[in-house]
Design an enzyme around this catalytic site. Sequence first.
Site, PDB file in Angstrom:
ATOM      1  N   GLY A 194      66.882 -15.790  58.971  1.00 44.39           N
ATOM      2  CA  GLY A 194      66.788 -14.775  57.765  1.00 44.39           C
ATOM      3  C   GLY A 194      67.640 -13.293  58.205  1.00 44.39           C
ATOM      4  O   GLY A 194      67.836 -12.557  57.185  1.00 44.39           O
ATOM      5  N   ASP A 195      68.265 -13.474  59.468  1.00 43.00           N
ATOM      6  CA  ASP A 195      69.080 -12.421  59.814  1.00 43.00           C
ATOM      7  C   ASP A 195      70.234 -12.837  60.652  1.00 43.00           C
ATOM      8  O   ASP A 195      70.430 -12.152  61.573  1.00 43.00           O
ATOM      9  CB  ASP A 195      68.428 -10.898  60.368  1.00 43.00           C
ATOM     10  CG  ASP A 195      69.049  -9.868  60.225  1.00 43.00           C
ATOM     11  OD1 ASP A 195      70.167  -9.525  59.669  1.00 43.00           O
ATOM     12  OD2 ASP A 195      68.902  -9.030  61.202  1.00 43.00           O
ATOM     13  N   LEU A 196      70.772 -13.746  60.272  1.00 40.46           N
ATOM     14  CA  LEU A 196      71.946 -14.450  61.199  1.00 40.46           C
ATOM     15  C   LEU A 196      73.205 -13.933  61.087  1.00 40.46           C
ATOM     16  O   LEU A 196      73.776 -14.127  59.983  1.00 40.46           O
ATOM     17  CB  LEU A 196      71.965 -16.127  61.121  1.00 40.46           C
ATOM     18  CG  LEU A 196      72.490 -17.068  62.199  1.00 40.46           C
ATOM     19  CD1 LEU A 196      71.583 -17.045  63.207  1.00 40.46           C
ATOM     20  CD2 LEU A 196      72.610 -18.516  61.415  1.00 40.46           C
ATOM     21  N   ASN A 230      73.400 -11.205  66.439  1.00 44.44           N
ATOM     22  CA  ASN A 230      72.089 -11.872  66.515  1.00 44.44           C
ATOM     23  C   ASN A 230      72.257 -13.295  66.996  1.00 44.44           C
ATOM     24  O   ASN A 230      71.206 -14.027  67.442  1.00 44.44           O
ATOM     25  CB  ASN A 230      71.015 -11.812  65.350  1.00 44.44           C
ATOM     26  CG  ASN A 230      70.478 -10.637  65.224  1.00 44.44           C
ATOM     27  OD1 ASN A 230      70.301  -9.703  66.010  1.00 44.44           O
ATOM     28  ND2 ASN A 230      69.676 -10.210  63.753  1.00 44.44           N
TER      29      ASN A 230
END
Length: 268
Positions: free
Chosen positions: A204-206, A210
């Site tokens: 979801g937030d790659l 991260n």
Amino acid sequence: LALADRNTIMAKGEIVFDGPSAALRADEALIHGRRVGGFIGRRKFMFEEYIARWQLVPDGLPIVTHSSRLLPVIFGGVKAMLKIAIEAEEQFGGALMEWWDGDGAARVFAYEKPALLLERAQGERSLHTMAKTGSDDEATRILCETAARLHAKRDKPLPALIPLRQWFLELGESAEKYGSVILKASTVAEQLLSDPCDVTALHGDLHHDNVLDFGARGWLAIDPKRLVGERGFDFANIFCNPDFEVAAAPGRLARQAKIVADTAKLEH
């Protein structure tokens, strides 16, 4: 955030590690370029409960972000990172990290909302730096390969995850209010959400900050948003990261789109 970046926090004053209680003090801190007087407080910080419970030894300066408080620690002789989520959304990512069980993501040593204890990145490489210094294509391939590990099927039930349609609700509300390009984006999103394929657990937030270098363990993800939906969604952040200068470079979007499609085996 599993990486205690030397550039993340600079403190003036006093940091006191007093055994397991780890009373922390700093008169003044500079965090992400913003001066925060009494950031650590002149009092025992929120880490103390988990330092005692999990028998941790502080191993560096505290780190603050808009959503979390972090402390490098030693856990059973192993370098780890203690993360305490401040925002509710951040508190649930640990369940998905546990489900991945160290395959494609940092290994979780302990998890009890709002606290998460995970292995600490020790490698020297940075996807952010690679993308800005001539290795953008390689960084994109690494992100795609990491996503493949995260998306791989597991023979166990999924944890509680947020469906992509629910995640996109605010886009639809904004489209009604503002129209224009937001309306176009909402229309395209609705088309994609109505006919998903390759549904799986999503990070979801790659993006470049991260997925970190964990040395011999390779590149591993941190800080997921615990979503579920079509796997293609996880590649979207690559195109607008690591910063505007890189993302807006002429020809970059088309080049990265082809690299992502080829590496992730997406239809194009």
